[in-house]
Design a protein around this motif. Structure first.
Motif, mmCIF file in Angstrom:
data_model
loop_
_atom_site.group_PDB
_atom_site.id
_atom_site.type_symbol
_atom_site.label_atom_id
_atom_site.label_comp_id
_atom_site.label_asym_id
_atom_site.label_seq_id
_atom_site.Cartn_x
_atom_site.Cartn_y
_atom_site.Cartn_z
ATOM 1 N N ILE A 48 16.034 -0.954 40.174
ATOM 2 C CA ILE A 48 15.137 -1.360 41.249
ATOM 3 C C ILE A 48 14.250 -0.174 41.580
ATOM 4 N N GLU A 49 12.961 -0.359 41.464
ATOM 5 C CA GLU A 49 11.998 0.687 41.790
ATOM 6 C C GLU A 49 11.674 0.626 43.282
ATOM 7 N N ALA A 50 11.520 1.790 43.912
ATOM 8 C CA ALA A 50 11.261 1.813 45.349
ATOM 9 C C ALA A 50 10.494 3.065 45.738
ATOM 10 N N ASP A 51 9.621 2.889 46.739
ATOM 11 C CA ASP A 51 8.951 4.028 47.373
ATOM 12 C C ASP A 51 9.716 4.475 48.617
ATOM 13 N N LEU A 52 10.415 3.529 49.225
ATOM 14 C CA LEU A 52 11.140 3.776 50.470
ATOM 15 C C LEU A 52 12.509 3.125 50.360
ATOM 16 N N VAL A 53 13.578 3.884 50.651
ATOM 17 C CA VAL A 53 14.938 3.365 50.650
ATOM 18 C C VAL A 53 15.480 3.439 52.068
ATOM 19 N N ILE A 54 16.011 2.322 52.551
ATOM 20 C CA ILE A 54 16.603 2.256 53.887
ATOM 21 C C ILE A 54 18.093 1.975 53.719
ATOM 22 N N ALA A 55 18.914 2.909 54.194
ATOM 23 C CA ALA A 55 20.371 2.795 54.025
ATOM 24 C C ALA A 55 20.984 2.127 55.254
ATOM 25 N N ALA A 56 20.988 0.783 55.245
ATOM 26 C CA ALA A 56 21.616 0.011 56.328
ATOM 27 C C ALA A 56 23.088 -0.190 55.978
ATOM 28 N N THR A 57 23.800 0.919 55.862
ATOM 29 C CA THR A 57 25.147 0.915 55.290
ATOM 30 C C THR A 57 26.249 1.019 56.334
ATOM 31 N N GLY A 58 25.936 0.720 57.576
ATOM 32 C CA GLY A 58 26.972 0.604 58.589
ATOM 33 C C GLY A 58 26.970 1.736 59.599
ATOM 34 N N LEU A 59 27.715 1.513 60.675
ATOM 35 C CA LEU A 59 27.848 2.477 61.755
ATOM 36 C C LEU A 59 29.045 3.389 61.504
ATOM 37 N N GLU A 60 29.028 4.524 62.166
ATOM 38 C CA GLU A 60 30.175 5.433 62.149
ATOM 39 C C GLU A 60 30.914 5.246 63.468
ATOM 40 N N LEU A 61 32.049 4.575 63.429
ATOM 41 C CA LEU A 61 32.757 4.245 64.657
ATOM 42 C C LEU A 61 33.346 5.503 65.297
ATOM 43 N N GLN A 62 33.295 5.505 66.631
ATOM 44 C CA GLN A 62 33.743 6.675 67.378
ATOM 45 C C GLN A 62 34.260 6.229 68.738
ATOM 46 N N PRO A 63 35.554 6.385 69.016
ATOM 47 C CA PRO A 63 36.080 5.926 70.306
ATOM 48 C C PRO A 63 35.616 6.790 71.468
ATOM 49 N N PHE A 64 35.283 6.144 72.580
ATOM 50 C CA PHE A 64 35.004 6.796 73.859
ATOM 51 C C PHE A 64 33.828 7.770 73.798
ATOM 52 N N GLY A 65 32.877 7.482 72.919
ATOM 53 C CA GLY A 65 31.712 8.345 72.835
ATOM 54 C C GLY A 65 32.024 9.761 72.406
ATOM 55 N N PHE A 105 16.043 11.259 44.068
ATOM 56 C CA PHE A 105 15.043 10.277 44.492
ATOM 57 C C PHE A 105 13.846 10.981 45.132
ATOM 58 N N ARG A 106 12.634 10.668 44.674
ATOM 59 C CA ARG A 106 11.435 11.348 45.151
ATOM 60 C C ARG A 106 10.742 10.619 46.302
ATOM 61 N N GLY A 107 11.187 9.405 46.601
ATOM 62 C CA GLY A 107 10.615 8.691 47.734
ATOM 63 C C GLY A 107 11.282 9.095 49.039
ATOM 64 N N ARG A 108 11.037 8.300 50.070
ATOM 65 C CA ARG A 108 11.613 8.602 51.384
ATOM 66 C C ARG A 108 12.915 7.829 51.570
ATOM 67 N N PHE A 109 13.916 8.506 52.097
ATOM 68 C CA PHE A 109 15.235 7.912 52.333
ATOM 69 C C PHE A 109 15.473 7.901 53.846
ATOM 70 N N VAL A 110 15.781 6.711 54.413
ATOM 71 C CA VAL A 110 15.785 6.551 55.868
ATOM 72 C C VAL A 110 17.103 5.942 56.340
ATOM 73 N N ASP A 111 17.652 6.536 57.400
ATOM 74 C CA ASP A 111 18.744 5.933 58.164
ATOM 75 C C ASP A 111 18.090 5.111 59.276
ATOM 76 N N PRO A 112 18.288 3.784 59.326
ATOM 77 C CA PRO A 112 17.604 2.976 60.338
ATOM 78 C C PRO A 112 17.962 3.369 61.767
ATOM 79 N N GLN A 113 19.109 4.016 61.951
ATOM 80 C CA GLN A 113 19.487 4.488 63.276
ATOM 81 C C GLN A 113 18.572 5.633 63.732
#
Length: 520
Positions: free
Chosen positions: A350-367, A175-183
């Protein structure tokens, strides 16, 4: 976005050195600030500090900066019970919530107790010394220091701040556009006039799509499977009426109680009558979307309501964006990324210039804090929770995790008050140690959260377990938790207080029990 004022770090206390405290709190987010305020009011003689890995307080509400970030619960229950929510909006933006947390910390004086840039890596309990020793990385140079405490409160949340979950998308590197993790959203991400693809169907996707649609040329929400989405007004008519008729504090308490009752009743309705709840949610979505969008295809999951968390759309903003044509929704899987977007498993692209991967959190106990007792590591996945607040085998430790099916702060506040009860009991009695006795090995151990979402399934082995009965079973009722955590006797036959802080001098006389020193 609304201004949130200067960061709290400008008003904080001294940098952390090798120090001893009565209590240490890990995390200066919504839970950590709430716990500190409770501690200050209910345990005024205790010395304490808050260790925060980042450079500002706020946790989630400082970390997430993507457009439209907001609460996914109404604020009369997400806010602190001891500091009324006075804003007009019942569903608030992230910047507004951050301001509220900062103002609360400042009002109660706990902002000066925060030690920023202090990442807790490990906590080790010594029975001989009756204290926790925390291994801390301080500052950008990650200098290793230690801090000790009699009692530890973990308020680091339930997911990793390092980044969200990213599936292994085929061909992503093409992919030649920008790929973003919303976090990891940054201010230089320009989506105005762009073709934007948002991958995901959870709370982040439901929040960000209508916000992006205001300026983007095209926004497509691509989901592998649907999620239940429920509409509610961003304002609260009952709260507004009560505010006009009653003093502010009383109006807040009544609104909070009413909303707790309504939320609990709706949850019980969904669990007891899933078919009726499904029909109701789908009917509301169909009415909001209009005849041109297939509500059954895009908003009718295969699972039952509350098998996963429902997503909130305030004032129906997602439905309005879809109905207006400013955004669109596709339910399909990604076959592969291409240079200009994605090819779909069901055909088409689907054509896109910007892809945002709102694909979930990575759970982690106790920080991610590694816990050990007398040199033996505590594996979170092998521990059992007691009253949803303590761990089997871990003395003088409380962890704060909110409800999965209600406002986070409701449970977090009860756990903080429970911690204060334990601390005061230790102080009054002279005992140095409290811990739940190990559960019966024959008792069934169940997942901590019974949601079917992929995030919980991925992390199931790493998360503590709950028991099948007694104080080891998690409650799904706020009112039952009020009775259990605030009013039930501490001496319940499971929780044990031991090891009085007494020692014999050379002449055989007993020394006085240890008492907390004056608050700093």
């Amino acid at each position: 976005m609304a201004s949130v004022g200067p960061p709290a770090r400008r008003e904080t206390g001294p940098a952390l050195t090798d120090e001893h405290f009565d209590v240490l709190i890990v995390g200066a987010g919504l839970s950590g600030i709430g716990a500190a305020c409770r501690l200050r009011r209910r345990c005024p003689g205790a010395t304490f500090a808050i260790l925060e890995a980042r450079d500002d307080l706020g946790g989630t509400w400082d970390l997430f900066r993507y457009p439209g970030v907001r609460s996914d619960s109404e604020m009369f229950t997400l806010s602190y019970s001891f500091r009324p929510w006075t804003h007009a909006k019942a569903v608030a933006g992230g910047r507004t919530i951050l301001t509220y947390i900062r103002d609360t910390a400042r009002e109660f004086g706990v902002d000066r107790k925060i030690r920023f840039g202090c990442k807790v890596r490990a906590a080790a309990w010594s029975s001989q010394e009756a204290r926790w020793t925390l291994e801390v990385e301080r500052g950008p140079e990650r200098r290793r220091i230690q801090a000790t405490c009699r009692f530890l409160i973990l308020c680091a949340g339930y997911y990793s701040y390092e980044g969200g979950h990213l599936p292994d998308f085929p061909g992503k590197e093409r992919f030649r556009g920008r790929f973003v993790d919303p976090q990891r959203w940054t201010d230089d991400i320009d989506y105005a006039g762009q073709r934007v693809l948002v991958i995901g169907s959870g709370a982040t996707a439901v929040t960000i799509v209508p916000a992006l649609a205001r300026r983007a040329a095209q926004v497509v929400m691509l989901q592998r499977s649907p999620t239940y989405v429920i509409e509610r007004a961003s304002s609260d008519a009952v709260a507004d009426a009560l505010r006009r008729a009653l003093p502010a504090g009383l109006a807040f308490r009544l609104t909070r109680a009413i909303n707790i009752l309504i939320g609990s009743a709706f949850y019980r309705f969904c669990r007891r009558f899933p078919a009726a709840a499904r029909w109701l949610l789908l009917a509301r979505a169909r009415d909001a979307l209009g005849p041109d969008i297939d509500a059954a295809k895009h908003f009718a999951p295969r699972y039952r309501p509350w098998d996963q968390r429902l997503c909130l759309t305030p004032d129906g903003d997602l439905f309005r964006a879809l109905r207006s044509g400013r955004a669109s929704i596709v339910t399909d899987a990604i076959a592969t990324f291409t240079e200009t977007g994605v090819a779909l498993a069901g055909g088409g692209a689907i054509e896109a210039d910007l892809v945002i991967a709102a694909t979930g959190l990575e759970l982690q106990p106790f920080g991610g804090v590694r816990l050990s007792v007398d040199g033996a590591a505590i594996e979170p996945g092998e521990a059992t929770v007691y009253k949803g607040a303590m761990l089997s085998g871990a003395p003088n430790l409380v962890f704060v995790v909110g409800y999965a099916a209600a406002a986070w702060t409701l449970k977090a506040d009860l756990v903080s008050m429970f911690a204060c009860r334990l601390i005061n009991r230790l102080e009054r009695s002279g005992f140095r140690r409290c811990a739940p006795s190990p559960p019966n090995p024959s008792m069934a151990r169940l997942p901590l959260v019974d949601f079917s979402s992929t995030a919980y399934r991925r992390a199931a082995a790493r998360l503590p377990k709950q028991g099948a009965k007694g104080p080891w079973a998690l409650r799904r009722s706020y009112w039952r938790d009020v009775l259990m955590l605030r009013f039930a006797p501490l001496d319940d036959g499971v929780l044990r207080f031991s090891d009085r802080a007494e020692a014999r001098s050379a002449g055989g006389a007993s020394k006085a029990p240890h008492r907390p020193s004056a608050a700093r």
